[in-house]
Design a protein around this motif. Structure first.
Motif, short mmCIF file in Angstrom:
data_model
loop_
_atom_site.label_atom_id
_atom_site.label_comp_id
_atom_site.label_asym_id
_atom_site.label_seq_id
_atom_site.Cartn_x
_atom_site.Cartn_y
_atom_site.Cartn_z
N ILE A 5 0.87 -1.17 0.00
CA ILE A 5 0.00 0.00 0.00
C ILE A 5 0.91 1.22 0.00
O ILE A 5 1.81 1.33 0.84
N THR A 6 0.72 2.11 -0.97
CA THR A 6 1.45 3.37 -0.97
C THR A 6 0.48 4.48 -0.61
O THR A 6 -0.68 4.48 -1.04
N ILE A 7 0.94 5.42 0.20
CA ILE A 7 0.10 6.49 0.73
C ILE A 7 0.79 7.83 0.48
O ILE A 7 1.97 8.00 0.83
N GLY A 8 0.07 8.77 -0.10
CA GLY A 8 0.65 10.09 -0.31
C GLY A 8 0.06 10.79 -1.52
O GLY A 8 -1.10 10.59 -1.87
N ALA A 9 0.87 11.59 -2.17
CA ALA A 9 0.39 12.47 -3.23
C ALA A 9 0.21 11.74 -4.56
O ALA A 9 1.00 10.87 -4.93
N ALA A 10 -0.85 12.12 -5.27
CA ALA A 10 -1.06 11.77 -6.67
C ALA A 10 -1.33 13.10 -7.38
O ALA A 10 -2.38 13.71 -7.19
N ILE A 11 -0.37 13.55 -8.17
CA ILE A 11 -0.48 14.87 -8.78
C ILE A 11 -0.09 14.80 -10.25
O ILE A 11 0.35 13.76 -10.76
N VAL A 12 -0.25 15.91 -10.92
CA VAL A 12 0.20 16.06 -12.30
C VAL A 12 1.42 16.98 -12.31
O VAL A 12 1.41 18.05 -11.71
N ASP A 13 2.48 16.51 -12.98
CA ASP A 13 3.69 17.32 -13.15
C ASP A 13 3.72 17.93 -14.54
O ASP A 13 3.60 17.20 -15.54
N ILE A 14 3.87 19.24 -14.62
CA ILE A 14 4.15 19.91 -15.89
C ILE A 14 5.65 20.19 -15.89
O ILE A 14 6.13 21.04 -15.14
N VAL A 15 6.38 19.42 -16.68
CA VAL A 15 7.84 19.46 -16.64
C VAL A 15 8.37 20.28 -17.80
O VAL A 15 8.03 20.04 -18.96
N VAL A 16 9.25 21.26 -17.48
CA VAL A 16 9.84 22.15 -18.47
C VAL A 16 11.35 22.00 -18.42
O VAL A 16 11.97 22.15 -17.36
N SER A 17 11.98 21.70 -19.55
CA SER A 17 13.44 21.61 -19.62
C SER A 17 13.89 22.11 -21.00
O SER A 17 13.11 22.09 -21.94
N ARG A 18 15.04 22.47 -21.21
CA ARG A 18 16.07 22.96 -20.35
C ARG A 18 15.87 24.45 -20.14
O ARG A 18 15.86 25.22 -21.07
N VAL A 19 15.76 24.85 -18.91
CA VAL A 19 15.44 26.22 -18.57
C VAL A 19 16.72 26.99 -18.29
O VAL A 19 17.61 26.51 -17.59
N HIS A 20 16.83 28.19 -18.88
CA HIS A 20 17.98 29.06 -18.67
C HIS A 20 17.52 30.30 -17.88
O HIS A 20 16.33 30.59 -17.82
N PRO A 21 18.44 31.02 -17.28
CA PRO A 21 18.06 32.27 -16.60
C PRO A 21 17.28 33.17 -17.54
O PRO A 21 17.64 33.34 -18.71
N MET A 22 16.17 33.70 -17.07
CA MET A 22 15.27 34.47 -17.92
C MET A 22 15.95 35.73 -18.44
O MET A 22 16.56 36.48 -17.69
N ARG A 23 15.84 35.92 -19.77
CA ARG A 23 16.41 37.12 -20.39
C ARG A 23 15.35 37.88 -21.19
O ARG A 23 15.65 38.51 -22.17
N GLY A 24 14.13 37.79 -20.79
CA GLY A 24 13.07 38.47 -21.50
C GLY A 24 11.73 37.89 -21.12
O GLY A 24 11.62 37.05 -20.22
N ALA A 25 10.68 38.31 -21.81
CA ALA A 25 9.33 37.88 -21.46
C ALA A 25 9.04 36.45 -21.88
O ALA A 25 8.16 35.80 -21.32
N LYS A 26 9.75 35.94 -22.89
CA LYS A 26 9.50 34.58 -23.35
C LYS A 26 10.84 33.89 -23.60
O LYS A 26 11.79 34.50 -24.08
#
Length: 300
Positions: A5-26
């Motif tokens: 029996i496993t007990i705990g979170a069941a969630i949805v992950d929105i995974v974003v890669s490869r992220v760089h330091p932000m240099r603008g709005a997009k």
């Protein structure tokens, strides 16, 4: 066949890669994906793939994401003891940089209400594997455990951030656990030890740290050291196993992969070094993939 029996979170992950330091709005990134996540789901999928029969106690919303998680578990032959909740299914946005390091932004939603309606079937399990819980869910679980006069299962506790933020509240589960699974940073936090300032202390320091975590005779401790490996204290002796060097694409889910594989082997009676080796291979495999969890794409 082991009954988990496993007990705990069941969630949805929105995974974003490869992220760089932000240099603008997009910013253009390499990958954005929608995945199943949460400690209870990740552990369930891993031990089910190793032959265990598994029930997940979690909580999701009456929404699309909750339905996707239920369908995923069903496809893997996992029973979902997951009552619907009026809150939305929990979600996390996970940002992965070029080194594979991850930062998560979580909305807990329904996942904070695990156990509101009890934990049926505990007395039929061989292993009860507890992942991160809200403090109210932890209290509900402790009440359910106290109602069992003779515990037939091994209790494994892998505490989450909210439990670690209040070590005094964790003591109920920590005191009862047959096996406590933490990393070096978490161990130092539980022990209020500010001399441990690295995630990868030497095996000698880690072994001493593991022994200090023991709350009752015979209690076992699994202490992970990231890229340095892991230490297992079996209640009498310490065992160290080095990590397998691999290029990490993403570290999210590595702890779930390691601990759940170790617990399955340990519960089956494997020798300490064999269980550690199994866990090491599980973690090494998972960190070479972007989602670094066991669920795969929800849309698949």
């Amino acid at each position: 066949m082991l009954q988990f029996i496993t007990i705990g979170a069941a969630i949805v992950d929105i995974v974003v890669s490869r992220v760089h330091p932000m240099r603008g709005a997009k910013q253009d990134v390499e990958h954005i994906g929608l995945y199943a996540g949460g400690g209870a789901v990740n552990a369930a999928l891993n031990v089910a793939s190793r032959g265990a029969r598994v029930t997940v106690h979690a909580c999701v919303g009456q929404d699309l994401e909750g339905g996707l998680i239920r369908d995923l578990l069903q496809r893997h032959g996992i029973r979902a003891a997951i009552p619907p909740h009026h809150l939305p299914t929990g979600k996390a946005v996970v940002m992965i940089d070029d080194t594979g390091a991850a930062r998560a932004y979580a909305q807990r939603g329904a996942s904070a209400w695990v156990g509101e309606h009890g934990f049926a079937g505990l007395d039929q399990a061989d292993v009860v594997y507890v992942t991160g819980l809200s403090l109210k869910s932890q209290a509900w679980l402790q009440n359910a455990l106290s109602a069992i006069s003779r515990r037939p299962f091994r209790l494994v506790v892998t505490p989450g951030a909210r439990q670690l933020s209040d070590p005094q509240a964790l003591h109920g589960l920590w005191d009862q656990a047959d096996l406590l699974c933490v990393n070096a940073h978490e161990a130092a936090k539980l022990l209020a030890d500010d001399t441990i300032r690295t995630d990868a202390p030497s095996p000698q320091i880690a072994q001493a740290l593991a022994r200090r975590l023991v709350r009752h005779p015979g209690q076992a401790i699994l202490l992970t050291l990231g890229a340095a490996g892991a230490v297992f204290f079996d209640g009498e002796a310490s065992h160290f196993h080095a990590a397998r060097p691999v290029e990490a694409v993403s570290t999210i889910g590595a702890g779930d992969a390691f601990a759940s594989a170790f617990v399955h082997a340990w519960a089956e009676g494997a020798a300490a070094q064999d269980a550690l080796a199994t866990a090491t291979e599980s973690a090494a495999a998972i960190i070479q993939h972007v989602p670094a969890n066991m669920g795969g794409l929800l849309r698949a």
